[in-house]
Write an enzyme that holds these catalytic residues in place. Structure first.
Site, PDB file in Angstrom:
ATOM      1  N   CYS A   1       3.574   1.371  12.639  1.00 42.07           N
ATOM      2  CA  CYS A   1       4.553   2.030  11.773  1.00 42.07           C
ATOM      3  C   CYS A   1       5.280   3.150  12.509  1.00 42.07           C
ATOM      4  O   CYS A   1       6.384   3.495  12.157  1.00 42.07           O
ATOM      5  CB  CYS A   1       3.883   2.582  10.524  1.00 42.07           C
ATOM      6  SG  CYS A   1       3.082   1.314   9.575  1.00 42.07           S
TER       7      CYS A   1
ATOM      8  N   ASN B   1      -6.242   3.082  10.400  1.00 43.32           N
ATOM      9  CA  ASN B   1      -5.451   1.953  10.898  1.00 43.32           C
ATOM     10  C   ASN B   1      -5.244   1.970  12.405  1.00 43.32           C
ATOM     11  O   ASN B   1      -4.838   0.974  12.985  1.00 43.32           O
ATOM     12  CB  ASN B   1      -4.084   1.917  10.208  1.00 43.32           C
ATOM     13  CG  ASN B   1      -3.411   3.268  10.178  1.00 43.32           C
ATOM     14  OD1 ASN B   1      -3.956   4.225   9.614  1.00 43.32           O
ATOM     15  ND2 ASN B   1      -2.254   3.370  10.787  1.00 43.32           N
TER      16      ASN B   1
ATOM     17  N   THR C   1       9.332  -6.968 -13.346  1.00 45.71           N
ATOM     18  CA  THR C   1       8.836  -8.340 -13.439  1.00 45.71           C
ATOM     19  C   THR C   1       7.901  -8.636 -12.266  1.00 45.71           C
ATOM     20  O   THR C   1       8.239  -8.351 -11.116  1.00 45.71           O
ATOM     21  CB  THR C   1      10.022  -9.329 -13.420  1.00 45.71           C
ATOM     22  OG1 THR C   1      10.865  -9.003 -14.534  1.00 45.71           O
ATOM     23  CG2 THR C   1       9.564 -10.768 -13.528  1.00 45.71           C
TER      24      THR C   1
ATOM     25  N   ALA D   1      -1.773  -6.957   0.658  1.00 54.03           N
ATOM     26  CA  ALA D   1      -2.196  -8.313   1.032  1.00 54.03           C
ATOM     27  C   ALA D   1      -1.984  -8.643   2.499  1.00 54.03           C
ATOM     28  O   ALA D   1      -2.769  -9.378   3.096  1.00 54.03           O
ATOM     29  CB  ALA D   1      -1.448  -9.334   0.172  1.00 54.03           C
ATOM     30  N   HIS D   2      -0.916  -8.082   3.105  1.00 54.20           N
ATOM     31  CA  HIS D   2      -0.602  -8.541   4.469  1.00 54.20           C
ATOM     32  C   HIS D   2      -1.579  -8.046   5.527  1.00 54.20           C
ATOM     33  O   HIS D   2      -1.495  -8.457   6.689  1.00 54.20           O
ATOM     34  CB  HIS D   2       0.849  -8.224   4.849  1.00 54.20           C
ATOM     35  CG  HIS D   2       1.152  -6.801   5.203  1.00 54.20           C
ATOM     36  ND1 HIS D   2       1.226  -6.379   6.503  1.00 54.20           N
ATOM     37  CD2 HIS D   2       1.422  -5.720   4.450  1.00 54.20           C
ATOM     38  CE1 HIS D   2       1.548  -5.094   6.537  1.00 54.20           C
ATOM     39  NE2 HIS D   2       1.661  -4.663   5.294  1.00 54.20           N
TER      40      HIS D   2
ATOM     41  N   ALA E   1       0.813  -1.222   0.000  1.00 56.30           N
ATOM     42  CA  ALA E   1       0.000   0.000   0.000  1.00 56.30           C
ATOM     43  C   ALA E   1       0.844   1.268   0.000  1.00 56.30           C
ATOM     44  O   ALA E   1       0.408   2.297  -0.519  1.00 56.30           O
ATOM     45  CB  ALA E   1      -0.934   0.001   1.196  1.00 56.30           C
ATOM     46  N   THR E   2       2.044   1.206   0.561  1.00 55.09           N
ATOM     47  CA  THR E   2       2.894   2.412   0.529  1.00 55.09           C
ATOM     48  C   THR E   2       3.159   2.795  -0.920  1.00 55.09           C
ATOM     49  O   THR E   2       3.004   3.961  -1.319  1.00 55.09           O
ATOM     50  CB  THR E   2       4.221   2.156   1.282  1.00 55.09           C
ATOM     51  OG1 THR E   2       3.913   1.840   2.639  1.00 55.09           O
ATOM     52  CG2 THR E   2       5.129   3.379   1.231  1.00 55.09           C
TER      53      THR E   2
HETATM   54  C1  LIG Z   1      -3.882   2.486   6.231  1.00 58.19           C
HETATM   55  C2  LIG Z   1      -2.543   1.970   5.802  1.00 58.19           C
HETATM   56  N1  LIG Z   1      -2.009   2.434   4.674  1.00 58.19           N
HETATM   57  C3  LIG Z   1      -0.813   2.015   4.241  1.00 58.19           C
HETATM   58  C4  LIG Z   1      -0.074   1.085   4.940  1.00 58.19           C
HETATM   59  C5  LIG Z   1       1.259   0.634   4.407  1.00 58.19           C
HETATM   60  O1  LIG Z   1       1.115  -0.610   3.782  1.00 58.19           O
HETATM   61  P1  LIG Z   1       2.353  -1.489   3.314  1.00 58.19           P
HETATM   62  O2  LIG Z   1       2.892  -2.106   4.552  1.00 58.19           O
HETATM   63  O3  LIG Z   1       1.788  -2.496   2.386  1.00 58.19           O
HETATM   64  O4  LIG Z   1       3.314  -0.604   2.620  1.00 58.19           O
HETATM   65  C6  LIG Z   1      -0.589   0.578   6.137  1.00 58.19           C
HETATM   66  C7  LIG Z   1       0.204  -0.369   6.949  1.00 58.19           C
HETATM   67  O5  LIG Z   1       0.545  -0.120   8.084  1.00 58.19           O
HETATM   68  C8  LIG Z   1      -1.863   1.026   6.568  1.00 58.19           C
HETATM   69  O6  LIG Z   1      -2.407   0.571   7.702  1.00 58.19           O
END
Ligand SMILES: Cc1ncc(COP(=O)(O)O)c(C=O)c1O
Length: 388
Positions: free
Chosen positions: A324, A149, A238, A198-199, A71-72
């Site tokens: 995070c 989150n 890839t 996915a995680h 997601a980042t």
């Molecule tokens: C709302 C939200 N966005 C983005 C992220 C970042 O995702 P990723 O770990 O896949 O980069 C997180 C993960 O902590 C999240 O909770």
């Protein structure tokens, strides 16, 4: 017995997902872009099936799914991609967003974009009318997350989406925490860009996707990286075939779960645990209870530092603020944004239940919290106030 209640940080990879991806390491190992031979064609078939599974969960079409590393990256691609194409203008976001949205937007601000960050009240829910009121003729992007989150609050994306579409302003939503818990339909809700990883929904780390709407009004997006032109040119590189297959399998399991009693099961366990915590006394829920993910708890516990509680209950995995940012001791920007004072922020814990949380685990956790909180309060009441 160690109990995992940190499902907002990450989730256990579902064994069914592991099973689906395993053949793609050493049996079906072709490059999905090498479609001139059977090895590549079989890998590509796995990737395309997964693309369809992710699309189905969102009400999108398979061609609208761009695989990313998580997601980042998806957030950066959406935010930077749209704004760099526009060149300059105004961006609307909220003070509740994840750093993976706030930081690229801050970079754009350094480079001349104007930014409105919508403030929120103690409910932790963005007011859609405040977003509409902030819209300008030069607004090039609205980015509001679907679910938070830390405090699990669910945002009024459908209302924001309708207003954005009326004005032809692209809407991006970070749905990382909402996937599998909220019914998503990108067409119904007028979403142009949606990030997922996915995680957070029982898949592996290192794979995610950005939904990029096709069709009219035209959405233009500059890629972050250039190369072989994979993923409609939005994301060269890839494809990690096993991870793509896993993302698809995880999405399909969530799709099934949304139509089952699973979310009700998790919510009942969450409510049971939350009510026990509230009954201890001088414990306050952070953010709206009504507009909240079914698996989230975020509470401030009077008289106790969250770190002390976590040390005391080492075998219960939980988090203080967001995982995070828990490496540094800066108060959580989300709790601060909803008006929580610094002292209360340091007394806050986040619990996230999940697919693998059992009723027995919740019973044990309830008993442990009910015992530890009064014991720690007693301990700290014997200390001078400055050291509490
Ligand atoms: C709302 C939200 N966005 C983005 C992220 C970042 O995702 P990723 O770990 O896949 O980069 C997180 C993960 O902590 C999240 O909770």
């Amino acid at each position: 017995m160690a109990i995992y209640l940190d499902n907002h940080a990450t989730t256990r990879c579902d064994p069914r997902v592991v099973e689906a991806m395993t053949p793609y390491f050493s049996d079906i190992y072709g490059n999905a872009a090498s479609r001139s031979h059977s090895f590549g064609m079989r890998a590509n078939a796995g990737v395309e099936r997964a693309r369809g599974q992710v699309a189905a969960l969102l009400g999108a079409s398979a061609k609208e799914i761009v695989f990313t590393s998580g997601a980042t990256e998806a957030n950066n691609l959406a935010v930077l991609g749209v704004c760099r194409t526009a060149g300059r203008g105004h961006i609307i976001t909220s003070t509740l967003e994840h750093k993976a949205v706030l930081d690229p937007i801050a970079k754009l601000e350094d480079n001349g974009f104007e930014v409105t960050r919508i403030a929120v009240d103690a409910s932790g829910v963005v007011d859609a009318s405040a977003v509409v009121a902030a819209m300008r003729d030069d607004t090039v992007l609205v980015s509001i997350m679907m679910a938070n989150n830390e405090i699990g609050t669910i945002q009024p994306i459908a209302a924001i989406g309708a207003a954005c579409r009326e004005r032809s302003i692209p809407l991006h939503t970070d749905a990382s925490q909402a996937i599998g818990k909220v019914d998503i339909d990108v067409v119904r809700d007028h979403i142009d860009l949606l990030s997922l990883t996915a995680h957070k929904f029982y898949g592996p780390k290192g794979i995610g996707a950005l939904f990029v709407r096709r069709g009219r009004p035209l959405l233009r997006l500059e890629p972050l990286q250039y190369g072989g032109g994979h993923e409609r040119g939005y994301r060269s590189g890839t494809l990690p075939v096993p991870q793509c297959v896993a993302l698809g399998a995880a999405a399909a399991l969530c799709d099934d779960e949304l139509n089952s009693s699973e979310l009700g099961r998790v919510q009942a366990l969450r409510d049971d645990l939350l009510d026990t915590l509230l009954a201890v006394g001088d414990v306050a829920l952070n953010g709206s209870r009504e507009h909240r993910l079914p698996n989230n708890i975020n509470v401030s516990i009077g008289g106790i530092d969250s770190k002390a509680l976590m040390m005391n209950l080492r075998d219960i995995a939980m988090s203080s603020g967001s995982a995070c940012s828990s490496e540094n001791l800066k108060p959580s920007h989300v709790l601060t944004a909803i008006g929580t004072d610094k002292d209360r922020v340091h007394r806050s814990i986040r619990l996230g239940l999940g697919r693998f949380t059992t009723a027995e685990e919740v019973q044990t956790a309830k008993a442990r919290f009910a015992e530890a909180i009064p014991a720690l309060r007693l301990l700290s009441s014997g200390m001078p106030a400055s050291t509490r």
